[in-house]
Scaffold this motif. Structure first.
Motif, PDB file in Angstrom:
ATOM      1  N   PRO A   7      25.404  48.798  36.756  1.00 37.40           N
ATOM      2  CA  PRO A   7      25.716  47.959  35.681  1.00 37.40           C
ATOM      3  C   PRO A   7      25.434  48.360  34.081  1.00 37.40           C
ATOM      4  CG  PRO A   7      24.454  46.906  37.337  1.00 37.40           C
ATOM      5  CD  PRO A   7      24.684  48.113  37.956  1.00 37.40           C
ATOM      6  N   ARG A  26      25.834  51.847  32.907  1.00 36.16           N
ATOM      7  CA  ARG A  26      27.179  52.263  32.994  1.00 36.16           C
ATOM      8  C   ARG A  26      26.276  53.797  31.134  1.00 36.16           C
ATOM      9  NH1 ARG A  26      32.117  50.101  34.020  1.00 36.16           N
ATOM     10  NH2 ARG A  26      31.494  48.781  35.674  1.00 36.16           N
ATOM     11  N   PRO A  50      29.410  45.476  33.866  1.00 38.25           N
ATOM     12  CA  PRO A  50      30.193  45.048  32.298  1.00 38.25           C
ATOM     13  C   PRO A  50      31.516  44.120  32.699  1.00 38.25           C
ATOM     14  CG  PRO A  50      30.158  46.763  31.538  1.00 38.25           C
ATOM     15  CD  PRO A  50      29.159  46.265  33.004  1.00 38.25           C
ATOM     16  N   ASP A  51      32.182  44.654  33.587  1.00 41.01           N
ATOM     17  CA  ASP A  51      33.262  44.468  33.865  1.00 41.01           C
ATOM     18  C   ASP A  51      34.739  43.406  35.063  1.00 41.01           C
ATOM     19  OD1 ASP A  51      32.638  47.095  34.783  1.00 41.01           O
ATOM     20  OD2 ASP A  51      35.058  48.082  34.140  1.00 41.01           O
ATOM     21  N   TRP A  52      33.163  43.120  35.656  1.00 43.26           N
ATOM     22  CA  TRP A  52      34.164  42.571  36.791  1.00 43.26           C
ATOM     23  C   TRP A  52      32.615  41.356  37.165  1.00 43.26           C
ATOM     24  CZ3 TRP A  52      31.224  42.513  41.149  1.00 43.26           C
ATOM     25  CH2 TRP A  52      29.809  43.777  41.753  1.00 43.26           C
ATOM     26  N   THR A  53      33.153  40.118  38.234  1.00 47.39           N
ATOM     27  CA  THR A  53      32.334  39.810  38.515  1.00 47.39           C
ATOM     28  C   THR A  53      32.049  38.963  39.751  1.00 47.39           C
ATOM     29  OG1 THR A  53      33.683  37.729  37.004  1.00 47.39           O
ATOM     30  CG2 THR A  53      31.766  38.325  35.681  1.00 47.39           C
ATOM     31  N   ASP A  85      36.992  40.522  41.270  1.00 46.41           N
ATOM     32  CA  ASP A  85      36.414  41.139  41.046  1.00 46.41           C
ATOM     33  C   ASP A  85      36.787  43.108  41.542  1.00 46.41           C
ATOM     34  OD1 ASP A  85      37.614  39.395  38.906  1.00 46.41           O
ATOM     35  OD2 ASP A  85      36.383  40.069  37.790  1.00 46.41           O
ATOM     36  N   ILE A 100      39.480  45.239  42.906  1.00 50.03           N
ATOM     37  CA  ILE A 100      40.360  46.160  41.765  1.00 50.03           C
ATOM     38  C   ILE A 100      39.353  46.909  41.685  1.00 50.03           C
ATOM     39  CG2 ILE A 100      41.177  45.405  40.092  1.00 50.03           C
ATOM     40  CD1 ILE A 100      41.689  42.782  40.223  1.00 50.03           C
ATOM     41  N   LYS A 101      37.987  47.091  40.992  1.00 48.36           N
ATOM     42  CA  LYS A 101      36.818  47.819  40.615  1.00 48.36           C
ATOM     43  C   LYS A 101      37.163  48.846  41.098  1.00 48.36           C
ATOM     44  CE  LYS A 101      34.590  49.805  37.493  1.00 48.36           C
ATOM     45  NZ  LYS A 101      35.343  49.973  36.705  1.00 48.36           N
ATOM     46  N   GLN A 143      39.956  49.473  43.392  1.00 48.75           N
ATOM     47  CA  GLN A 143      40.150  50.174  43.544  1.00 48.75           C
ATOM     48  C   GLN A 143      41.203  51.859  42.261  1.00 48.75           C
ATOM     49  OE1 GLN A 143      44.554  48.284  43.104  1.00 48.75           O
ATOM     50  NE2 GLN A 143      45.044  49.071  44.652  1.00 48.75           N
ATOM     51  N   GLU A 144      40.285  50.892  40.371  1.00 40.76           N
ATOM     52  CA  GLU A 144      40.447  51.996  40.173  1.00 40.76           C
ATOM     53  C   GLU A 144      39.702  52.965  40.444  1.00 40.76           C
ATOM     54  OE1 GLU A 144      37.702  50.296  36.569  1.00 40.76           O
ATOM     55  OE2 GLU A 144      39.213  51.845  35.207  1.00 40.76           O
ATOM     56  N   LEU A 145      38.882  53.056  40.993  1.00 39.21           N
ATOM     57  CA  LEU A 145      37.906  54.191  41.269  1.00 39.21           C
ATOM     58  C   LEU A 145      38.252  54.944  42.258  1.00 39.21           C
ATOM     59  CD1 LEU A 145      34.207  52.244  41.473  1.00 39.21           C
ATOM     60  CD2 LEU A 145      35.224  54.195  39.480  1.00 39.21           C
ATOM     61  N   GLU A 203      42.139  55.102  42.347  1.00 36.74           N
ATOM     62  CA  GLU A 203      42.971  55.647  41.714  1.00 36.74           C
ATOM     63  C   GLU A 203      42.617  56.463  40.682  1.00 36.74           C
ATOM     64  OE1 GLU A 203      46.684  54.985  41.524  1.00 36.74           O
ATOM     65  OE2 GLU A 203      46.100  54.200  43.889  1.00 36.74           O
ATOM     66  N   MET A 204      41.668  56.269  40.409  1.00 34.54           N
ATOM     67  CA  MET A 204      41.405  57.685  38.827  1.00 34.54           C
ATOM     68  C   MET A 204      41.023  58.905  39.844  1.00 34.54           C
ATOM     69  SD  MET A 204      39.101  58.485  36.883  1.00 34.54           S
ATOM     70  CE  MET A 204      38.862  59.780  35.990  1.00 34.54           C
TER      71      MET A 204
END
Lengths: 454, 229
Positions: free
Chosen positions: A146, A148, A206-209, A213, A216-217, A219-221, A223-224
């Protein structure tokens, strides 16, 4: 001695169960200072645990393997669900996430070197990835926490796996507090903070709750990292059945469940002792969740929180874990709570240093102060020299080798040529509580409390 | 070939990101146009090339997340966590941004022409954020370093638990968060705000801005702070 004197003597020695010395100390300290206690390490109270389970070695109805002649496979694959590059380990025993900041740079280097030699993984922790750690570790799990602190895409690309940390067994639902005395200039720079101030960590990302969410978080990792790197999700043990199900739905490759016997660098005692559930109970719930979803074996499970020995590992695997992570045991192997340390090849007595902290070897939990007498949990340039990376790496290697030998010895005694073939049928419980939590029969009976009739 | 168009109605997001990560560099591409994003999540995450990505339409979660190099422009609105953990480069949202815009961003510039929702700049670690409109509650929460310029109003608890980040506000501040305080603007502040407004292409006068920074009372454990931690 008169009768009255006898009574008086007995009364003077009789400790109250509800207000024992520990409770009296707590209330008197709270009254004097208006502060709760912050400390390191894990829960000190007795909790149902792996000691309350027993393994059934083979006899007539099962036959054992030769302990010194027949091989027992320990290879472990993690992250086979989606990732193009799963993690392949020689042993199912890994190093749990512990941060540079909480631990000295020498310790982090020791962890990396030992992990590489053992063919297992180590994990970064809050505060980011150090160069030494990356260079010394063949397989490095990079935590996304959390806070980061020190989290960046360059390091994400260098990681062999990413562990999205949602909670920690010692403090599920809680943030962190690295007290200013451990925020050295280097730690501060990595965490983008002024040196010497108390570093607070948020309790949630900070960016998902929530779980929607999280999908998608993750999935972001992915994709990254072009879907190459396994994504672990770590939860502190509480409502583990539901948390594991949600993590599976969110797309985790591997789930890490950390029970309440897990350690911490610095947290309120009330959290450590009163929030969360024991590792034993959490592990069973996690396996239930995976089986309920028919995902056992597809999503791997790592369990942590008070794992100490090969017997603990064998029991965890028998209950359904694919691997374990060890944190506190690792610190102790490095010398935590030892009465001496080795500097320039000479043993030095650490008694006085413990005394300065108001404690003694075997009782110390002052990780948060940064004044670790044996150089493990410190950023002090003098104290941190008390653990040389050569010695640290060797001790860790010895410890994990021993644990692994115990594990394979037990597995062979249970008739298994692969440690991952240990199963719940190999377990019984010593206590009713453990039988109910682990859902294995009470030893000598076929009774599982709350599940089967006596 | 310097320009390339990806139509997300016809090709997958995976194709786009894979191209940006692994192929764009060798092909001399300077600009990628993304059509029909239709709110897709994770557009151009982890971009590490000195190219421009222009997204024509609305983007979903984490657009330009973990940007390391390059420029991403969204000609529409952006969802949760736009430019989260950005390291450098520039992200420009021509419309509105949802919650957690620029969360934990280390460097670079995030410009949002419209409003940003709750927790804009949460855990900011060094980036600059310029919001043309207003921001929601808890913006700048635990922001450690970097600058935020807010041309409109703010919600409750602005800059709660700030570390060393600085927030400049042109409009009304509904309330300040724990340990945040208003401070007088210095010449250096006017200059910094002016430079950031120029970079964002916004015409405001730096003299209209107020400065919010940490009172640093929570830097060391204080039992009397009670619920402020």
């Amino acid at each position: 001695m008169s009768n009255n004197e006898h009574i008086l003597k007995r009364m003077l020695k009789e400790e109250s169960a509800g207000f024992d010395r520990k409770t009296i100390d707590y209330i008197q300290n709270a009254a004097a200072h208006g502060l709760y206690e912050i400390r390191g390490l894990g829960a000190k109270r007795a909790l149902p645990g792996f000691d309350d389970l027993l393994l059934l070695g083979a006899s007539l109805s099962r036959y054992p393997l030769e302990g010194y002649r027949e091989k027992c496979v320990t290879k472990t694959l993690l992250g086979t669900r989606f990732a193009k590059k799963p993690i392949e380990l020689e042993i199912p025993i890994t190093f749990a996430g512990m941060s540079f900041g909480a631990l000295s740079a020498n310790v982090k280097e020791s962890l990396g070197r030992a992990a590489t030699e053992l063919g297992t993984s180590t994990t970064t922790g809050d505060g980011g990835m150090t160069q030494e750690e990356r260079q010394s570790s063949k397989t490095l799990v990079y935590q996304c926490l959390p806070s980061r602190y020190g989290f960046n895409p360059d390091d994400v690309r260098k990681a062999n796996a990413i562990e999205l940390v949602i909670g920690q067994g010692a403090k599920p639902g809680g943030g962190g507090m690295l007290l200013g005395q451990k925020v050295s200039p280097r730690v501060a720079k990595m965490r983008t903070l002024p040196a010497g101030i108390d570093q607070r960590s948020a309790s949630r990302h900070p960016d998902w709750t929530g779980p929607d969410d999280l999908v998608i978080k993750i999935q972001e990792l992915r994709e990254m990292t072009d879907w190459e790197t396994p994504i672990y999700v770590k939860v502190g043990a509480t409502r583990t059945f539901h948390d594991v199900k949600l993590a599976v739905h969110a797309g985790a490759d591997v789930i890490v469940v950390d029970g309440m016997q897990g350690g911490t660098a610095a947290t309120q005692t009330c959290f450590i002792e009163h929030v969360g559930i024991p590792t034993l109970a959490a592990l069973r719930q996690a396996v239930d969740a995976l089986e309920d979803l028919n995902m056992k074996g597809t999503v791997q499970l790592i369990v942590s929180g008070g794992i100490r020995s090969g017997a603990d590992v064998a029991k965890a695997l028998a209950m359904g874990a694919d691997a374990v992570a060890i944190g506190q045991g690792v610190l102790i192997a490095l010398g935590c709570n030892s009465d001496s340390y080795v500097l320039d090849g000479i043993h030095h007595d650490a008694t006085e240093d413990y005394a300065k902290l108001g404690t003694a070897a075997g009782f110390c939990h002052n990780c948060h102060t940064g004044k670790c007498p044996v150089g493990v949990t410190t950023q002090d340039p003098i104290l941190s020299q008390r653990l040389h990376p050569d010695i640290g790496a060797k001790r860790l290697k010895n410890y994990f080798k021993t644990v692994n030998m115990e594990l394979t010895t037990i597995a062979r005694a249970c008739g298994k040529q692969n440690v991952h073939h240990l199963e719940r049928e190999d377990l019984v419980a010593l206590t009713i509580e453990a039988a109910a939590m682990a859902r294995v029969p009470l030893a000598g009976t076929d009774w599982i409390p709350g599940y089967s009739k006596f | 070939m310097e320009n390339l168009t990806f139509d997300l109605a016809e090709r997958s997001l995976r194709d786009l990101n894979q191209f940006l990560h692994k192929e764009a560099n060798g092909k001399g591409i300077k600009q990628v146009t993304v059509n029909n994003p239709d709110g897709a999540h994770n557009i151009a995450v982890g971009l590490n090339e000195a190219i421009s990505v222009n997204v024509h339409g609305h983007a979903g979660y984490y657009a330009a997340g973990m940007l390391k190099s390059g420029t991403v422009t969204i000609f529409g609105n952006a969802g949760t966590g736009v430019a989260e953990n950005m390291m450098s480069g520039k992200v420009h949202v021509k419309g509105f941004a949802s919650v957690s815009a620029g969360a934990s961003a280390h460097g670079g510039l995030l410009v949002i022409d419209g409003d940003a929702s709750l927790r804009c700049g949460i855990s900011l670690k060094g980036a600059d954020i310029v919001v043309g409109g207003s921001v929601g509650s808890f913006s700048g929460f635990m922001a450690q370093a970097g600058r935020m310029v807010i041309c409109g109003n703010t919600g409750d608890a602005l800059g709660d638990s700030l570390y060393e980040a600085v927030i400049y506000v042109r409009g009304n501040i509904k309330s300040l968060g724990a340990d945040a305080q208003l401070e007088p603007m210095k010449d250096s502040d006017y200059q910094e705000v002016g430079e950031l407004l120029d970079k964002a292409g916004l015409p405001h006068d730096p003299k209209d801005f107020k400065r919010v920074a940490s009172a640093r009372k929570l830097y060391h454990w204080n039992a009397d702070a009670n619920q402020e931690y």
